[in-house]
Design an enzyme around this catalytic site. Structure first.
Site, short mmCIF file in Angstrom:
data_model
loop_
_atom_site.label_atom_id
_atom_site.label_comp_id
_atom_site.label_asym_id
_atom_site.label_seq_id
_atom_site.Cartn_x
_atom_site.Cartn_y
_atom_site.Cartn_z
N TYR A 142 2.54 1.14 12.10
CA TYR A 142 2.13 1.88 10.90
C TYR A 142 1.19 1.06 10.02
CZ TYR A 142 2.39 3.37 6.01
OH TYR A 142 2.06 3.71 4.72
N THR B 293 -1.39 1.08 1.30
CA THR B 293 -0.04 0.59 1.09
C THR B 293 0.00 -0.93 0.99
OG1 THR B 293 2.10 0.35 2.21
CG2 THR B 293 0.22 0.75 3.61
N ASP B 294 1.04 -1.43 0.34
CA ASP B 294 1.22 -2.89 0.28
C ASP B 294 1.56 -3.48 1.65
OD1 ASP B 294 3.84 -1.97 0.50
OD2 ASP B 294 4.60 -3.03 -1.25
N GLU B 295 2.01 -2.60 2.58
CA GLU B 295 2.45 -3.12 3.88
C GLU B 295 1.31 -3.75 4.68
OE1 GLU B 295 5.15 -0.96 6.28
OE2 GLU B 295 6.19 -0.09 4.58
N LYS C 61 -2.79 1.54 8.99
CA LYS C 61 -3.28 1.66 7.61
C LYS C 61 -4.32 0.57 7.33
CE LYS C 61 -2.18 4.11 4.70
NZ LYS C 61 -2.63 5.49 4.30
P1 NAD Z 1 4.39 11.75 3.91
O1 NAD Z 1 4.69 11.40 5.33
O2 NAD Z 1 5.49 12.26 3.04
O3 NAD Z 1 3.25 12.87 3.85
C1 NAD Z 1 2.11 12.81 4.68
C2 NAD Z 1 1.43 14.18 4.61
O4 NAD Z 1 0.24 14.10 5.41
C3 NAD Z 1 2.28 15.32 5.19
O5 NAD Z 1 2.22 16.43 4.34
C4 NAD Z 1 1.63 15.62 6.53
O6 NAD Z 1 1.76 16.97 6.93
C5 NAD Z 1 0.17 15.26 6.25
N1 NAD Z 1 -0.58 14.90 7.46
C6 NAD Z 1 -0.19 14.04 8.44
N2 NAD Z 1 -1.14 13.98 9.39
C7 NAD Z 1 -2.15 14.78 8.98
C8 NAD Z 1 -3.43 15.11 9.52
N3 NAD Z 1 -3.85 14.61 10.69
N4 NAD Z 1 -4.23 15.96 8.84
C9 NAD Z 1 -3.81 16.49 7.66
N5 NAD Z 1 -2.60 16.23 7.11
C10 NAD Z 1 -1.80 15.37 7.76
O7 NAD Z 1 3.70 10.47 3.29
P2 NAD Z 1 3.80 9.90 1.81
O8 NAD Z 1 4.98 9.03 1.71
O9 NAD Z 1 3.59 11.00 0.85
O10 NAD Z 1 2.51 8.94 1.82
C11 NAD Z 1 1.24 9.44 1.43
C12 NAD Z 1 0.23 8.32 1.54
O11 NAD Z 1 0.60 7.24 0.69
C13 NAD Z 1 0.11 7.72 2.95
O12 NAD Z 1 -1.24 7.45 3.19
C14 NAD Z 1 0.93 6.44 2.87
O13 NAD Z 1 0.42 5.49 3.78
C15 NAD Z 1 0.69 6.04 1.44
N6 NAD Z 1 1.76 5.24 0.80
C16 NAD Z 1 3.06 5.66 0.85
C17 NAD Z 1 4.05 4.93 0.17
C18 NAD Z 1 5.49 5.37 0.16
O14 NAD Z 1 6.34 4.62 -0.31
N7 NAD Z 1 5.84 6.55 0.67
C19 NAD Z 1 3.69 3.78 -0.52
C20 NAD Z 1 2.36 3.36 -0.54
C21 NAD Z 1 1.40 4.12 0.12
O1 DAU Z 2 5.72 -0.41 0.98
C1 DAU Z 2 5.14 0.86 1.04
C2 DAU Z 2 5.70 1.60 2.24
O2 DAU Z 2 7.03 1.97 1.89
C3 DAU Z 2 4.87 2.82 2.62
O3 DAU Z 2 3.60 2.40 3.04
C4 DAU Z 2 5.55 3.59 3.75
O4 DAU Z 2 4.83 4.78 4.02
C5 DAU Z 2 6.95 3.95 3.29
O5 DAU Z 2 7.63 4.62 4.33
C6 DAU Z 2 7.72 2.71 2.87
O6 DAU Z 2 7.99 1.86 4.02
P1 DAU Z 2 9.40 1.13 4.22
O7 DAU Z 2 9.56 0.85 5.65
O8 DAU Z 2 9.56 0.01 3.27
O9 DAU Z 2 10.37 2.34 3.72
P2 DAU Z 2 11.76 2.89 4.32
O10 DAU Z 2 12.30 3.83 3.29
O11 DAU Z 2 11.62 3.37 5.72
O12 DAU Z 2 12.67 1.59 4.33
C7 DAU Z 2 12.91 0.88 3.13
C8 DAU Z 2 13.75 -0.33 3.50
O13 DAU Z 2 15.07 0.11 3.88
C9 DAU Z 2 13.21 -1.10 4.69
O14 DAU Z 2 13.46 -2.49 4.51
C10 DAU Z 2 14.04 -0.58 5.86
C11 DAU Z 2 15.38 -0.26 5.22
N1 DAU Z 2 16.10 0.88 5.82
C12 DAU Z 2 15.45 2.04 6.03
C13 DAU Z 2 16.10 3.13 6.58
C14 DAU Z 2 15.37 4.43 6.84
C15 DAU Z 2 17.46 0.75 6.11
O15 DAU Z 2 18.06 -0.32 5.88
N2 DAU Z 2 18.12 1.83 6.64
C16 DAU Z 2 17.49 3.00 6.92
O16 DAU Z 2 18.13 3.93 7.45
#
Ligand code: NAD
Ligand code: DAU
Length: 355
Positions: free
Chosen positions: A159, A133-135, A163
């Site tokens: 988190y 992730t970019d985070e 990562k």
């Molecule tokens: P998500 O939380 O929707 O899904 C995670 C999945 O992993 C779930 O299906 C969960 O059951 C499974 N899981 C969790 N722990 C596990 C374990 N110990 N063994 C096997 N399976 C397990 O997450 P997402 O948003 O789909 O993110 C997927 C990946 O992409 C993550 O690695 C996250 O860090 C990365 N990522 C997410 C975002 C975003 O915006 N959501 C952006 C950049 C990178």
């Molecule tokens: O940047 C990539 C990341 O993006 C991934 O690595 C993470 O897995 C993914 O969850 C996401 O992280 P964020 O924290 O940026 O996403 P989230 O949707 O939780 O929040 C987006 C922005 O909105 C953040 O600045 C927090 C804000 N927010 C979030 C929630 C849930 C609110 O203002 N209100 C809310 O209720």
């Protein structure tokens, strides 16, 4: 040939598996623990598809993972599985250490042991693609340049720290053991099958349910949004042509303050599903306490991926967000299944009386 996907019942992993099997005959072994974020409903269309083998299990279960590698002999591991929600990591970081760090370590060790048994050609072709992730890069000020692959890690939440730790392990397994790894750093994804603890699906579903739309602090934090299928396409491209040991940033050049995203969603819903009383969904917006340690701004420079591998996003924010809202409106069964489960308990714990 086969690939092993971890976390393929989650948001991005689920979209990846669906996309993969829509464009390829190559089977997928899908290993997912089915935590609160894993949802087999997302994979419903694959229920009778012999190319998809779902296995419920933990990436940290070395015996299970080794068996899967021995049996299916995948040419690649695409590692999505993680605890992914920043707010949950603040309430309970232990699961993030267990899965994101220790789980990734265990998976790397299983992959390394398997890879070492392969013949020369298979060893050279094998890939371990780590989805990060970019985070991990921390936070930017308003006038800082977007993150590049060369920026140092500076994670600020449990988190992102977990990562970043997993990224370091993956890097070390390449430098020390030669395991052919690839790491991607993507910005915020949005799109279908997104669990409604994250901002965009939460706002859509709360709006429709007549609930408050919680905006943290002043709502001026900036995220860089990418439609999920663009992320999936980028991962396929990196898998095909990425250089082992390299990292690739993935992003869509779509920086938006949170409050703008929330207002855009309200405007779309005002048109597509107007409120009964005729007023705007924006009236449901509520500013609530800020996230502790909240990163102010993320922005991704994805030019390396474009320059070296020719990847570009297909969606703009306007097209992607419209598709997303339309998808949630058109899929009430998926939504109801999610909202009737553990999500409710989580919402009570996290938002309490605020929302
Ligand atoms: P998500 O939380 O929707 O899904 C995670 C999945 O992993 C779930 O299906 C969960 O059951 C499974 N899981 C969790 N722990 C596990 C374990 N110990 N063994 C096997 N399976 C397990 O997450 P997402 O948003 O789909 O993110 C997927 C990946 O992409 C993550 O690695 C996250 O860090 C990365 N990522 C997410 C975002 C975003 O915006 N959501 C952006 C950049 C990178
Ligand atoms: O940047 C990539 C990341 O993006 C991934 O690595 C993470 O897995 C993914 O969850 C996401 O992280 P964020 O924290 O940026 O996403 P989230 O949707 O939780 O929040 C987006 C922005 O909105 C953040 O600045 C927090 C804000 N927010 C979030 C929630 C849930 C609110 O203002 N209100 C809310 O209720």
């Amino acid at each position: 040939m086969t690939i092993l996907v971890t976390g393929g019942a989650g948001f991005i992993g689920g979209n990846f598996v669906l996309d993969w099997l829509a464009q390829s005959e190559e089977p997928v072994v899908n290993l997912d623990k089915l935590t609160y974020a894993g949802n087999l409903d997302t994979l419903r269309s694959l229920r009778d598809d012999p190319r998809h083998r779902f296995v419920r299990g933990d990436i940290g279960d070395r015996t299970l993972v080794s068996q899967l590698l021995d049996t299916h002999r995948p040419r690649a591991v695409i590692h999505f599985a993680a605890e992914s929600h920043v707010d949950r990591s603040i309430h309970g970081p232990a699961a993030f250490v267990d899965t994101n760090i220790v789980g990734t370590f265990s998976l790397l060790e299983a992959a390394r042991a398997h890879w070492q048994t392969l013949g020369e050609g298979e060893r050279a072709a094998f890939r371990f693609l780590h989805v990060s992730t970019d985070e991990v890069f921390g936070t930017l000020s308003a006038d800082d340049a977007p993150f590049t692959e060369d920026d140092a890690c500076a994670p600020n939440s449990p988190y992102s720290a977990s990562k970043a730790a997993s990224d370091h392990l993956v890097r070390a397994w390449f430098h020390t053991y030669g395991l052919p790894v690839l790491t991607t750093h993507c910005s915020n994804n949005y799109g279908p099958y997104h669990f409604p603890e994250k901002l965009i699906p939460l706002v859509i579903l709360n709006a429709l349910a007549g609930k408050p739309l919680p905006v943290y602090g002043d709502g001026l934090q900036v995220r860089d949004w990418l439609y999920v299928t663009d992320h999936c396409a980028a991962i396929r491209r990196v898998l095909d042509a990425g250089r082992p040991g390299d990292t690739y940033n993935i992003g869509g050049w779509n920086e938006k303050p949170n409050i703008d995203v929330v207002r855009t969603l309200c405007r779309m819903l005002d048109t597509l599903r107007p409120r009964a009383d005729g007023s705007s969904y924006a009236s449901q917006i509520q500013h609530v306490s800020d996230r502790p340690g909240h990163d102010r701004r993320y922005a991704i420079d994805a030019r390396k991926l474009e320059r070296e591998l020719g990847w570009k996003p297909a969606e703009t924010f306007d097209t992607g967000i419209r598709k997303t809202v339309e998808w949630y409106l058109a899929n009430p069964d998926w939504v109801n299944n999610v909202t009737s489960g553990a999500y409710r308990d989580w919402a009570d714990l996290h938002y309490g009386s605020q929302a």
